[in-house]
Design an enzyme around this catalytic site. Structure first.
Site, short mmCIF file in Angstrom:
data_model
loop_
_atom_site.label_atom_id
_atom_site.label_comp_id
_atom_site.label_asym_id
_atom_site.label_seq_id
_atom_site.Cartn_x
_atom_site.Cartn_y
_atom_site.Cartn_z
CG ASP A 78 -7.75 8.49 9.33
OD1 ASP A 78 -8.85 8.78 8.82
OD2 ASP A 78 -6.73 8.29 8.65
N GLY A 136 5.13 7.56 2.25
CA GLY A 136 5.92 6.54 1.57
C GLY A 136 5.13 5.27 1.38
N GLY A 177 0.84 -1.19 0.00
CA GLY A 177 0.00 0.00 0.00
C GLY A 177 0.87 1.24 0.00
CD GLU A 178 2.30 4.28 -3.62
OE1 GLU A 178 2.61 5.44 -3.35
OE2 GLU A 178 2.55 3.71 -4.68
N GLY A 179 1.22 5.13 1.75
CA GLY A 179 0.75 6.03 2.79
C GLY A 179 1.08 7.48 2.43
CE LYS A 221 2.57 4.21 7.79
NZ LYS A 221 1.49 4.37 8.77
#
Length: 289
Positions: free
Chosen positions: A146, A35, A30-32, A52
């Protein structure tokens, strides 16, 4: 050779295997905000982890750096079967690597999509796990801020794992549980984040988000996203006006008990919203209490 490494090399024969500390880095999970999250395999033990990777160059403001520091500090302080585990933090000149438990069941979001919506017995089990994790956080004076489907993963046993603590914050006592920074994703965020004077009760915000998640589990779509004037919920002010002026509608297959729980959680006025204890005591969750 670890099966995941062998599979990756078969699929990408020309790529050089990247290493980060004692881990070989494989595909992107995945992309945060700062990064990518990559699958990592420990070179000695073969353990799979989520790495991460945060580029130091992306932490160009105090606010951005504080989010990463806060996430690490919160994860160091928690231990719960439904909250992602932090194994290590590895720092290099270019990267900060947060080494996390790998939840290999994918996102809850994709699990719901694959079934269109979840049957109530399955949803009740997963929701009880989410509430258990959130209750644990609140008992340690931590609010997530969140909570959304994309931040809920499943492990190989199809249990919920809460992730992504970049917006998490702490409070000293329940009386101090007032937050000021508006955050979270608009479709999951409580109305008071937009329509109050800037302070709100963080624990109540998490409860609203959990209500949105439960609604999505049972229906296959989000509540309050059918405003013809704002179909994607992009206009936050319009979204919250719509929430305040619209009666919650339910698909016909949702039981009366589940509807009752949702109507107690998705209450725009935070002082009238169900508390976490009231949610946990609700008859719809009795099988998993």
């Amino acid at each position: 050779m670890h099966p995941a490494v062998a599979s990756y090399q078969r699929d990408h024969p020309r790529r050089t295997l990247l290493r980060f500390g004692p881990y070989v880095l494989l595909q992107t999970l995945g992309e945060g905000e700062f990064g990518k999250v990559k699958l990592g395999v420990h070179t000695d033990y073969g353990e799979e982890v989520a790495v991460k990777l945060i580029k130091r160059g992306n932490l160009d403001t105090e606010l951005r750096m504080s989010k990463v520091t806060r996430e690490i500090n919160v994860l160091k302080d928690v231990k719960h079967p439904n909250i992602v585990r932090l194994f290590d933090v590895i720092e290099t000149d270019k990267y900060i690597g947060i080494i996390l438990e790998f939840a290999n069941g994918g996102e809850l979001f994709d699990h719901i999509l694959a079934h269109r919506y979840l049957k109530e017995d399955a949803a009740s089990k997963l929701f009880a796990q989410l509430i258990s994790g959130v209750h644990y956080l609140h008992s340690k004076n931590i609010v997530h801020r969140d909570l959304k489907l994309e931040n809920l993963l499943l492990d190989k046993g199809r249990n919920v794992i809460i992730t992504d603590f970049g917006f998490a914050n702490t409070f000293e006592t329940p009386q101090d549980d007032l937050m000021t920074t508006s955050c979270g994703s608009p479709c999951y965020a409580a109305p008071e984040l937009v329509i109050t004077d800037g302070t709100y009760v963080g624990t109540a915000v998490d409860i609203w988000s959990c209500g949105v998640i439960l609604y999505a589990m049972l229906s296959g779509y989000l509540p309050f996203d059918d405003d013809p004037a704002n179909p994607d919920g992009d206009n936050i002010n319009l979204l919250y006006k719509y929430i305040l002026n619209t009666t919650l509608q339910f698909p016909s297959h949702i039981s009366d008990s589940a509807q009752d729980l949702l109507l107690r959680m998705l209450v725009p006025e935070p002082t009238e919203r169900a508390t976490l204890r009231e949610v946990m005591a609700h008859p719809w969750l009795a099988a998993h209490s």
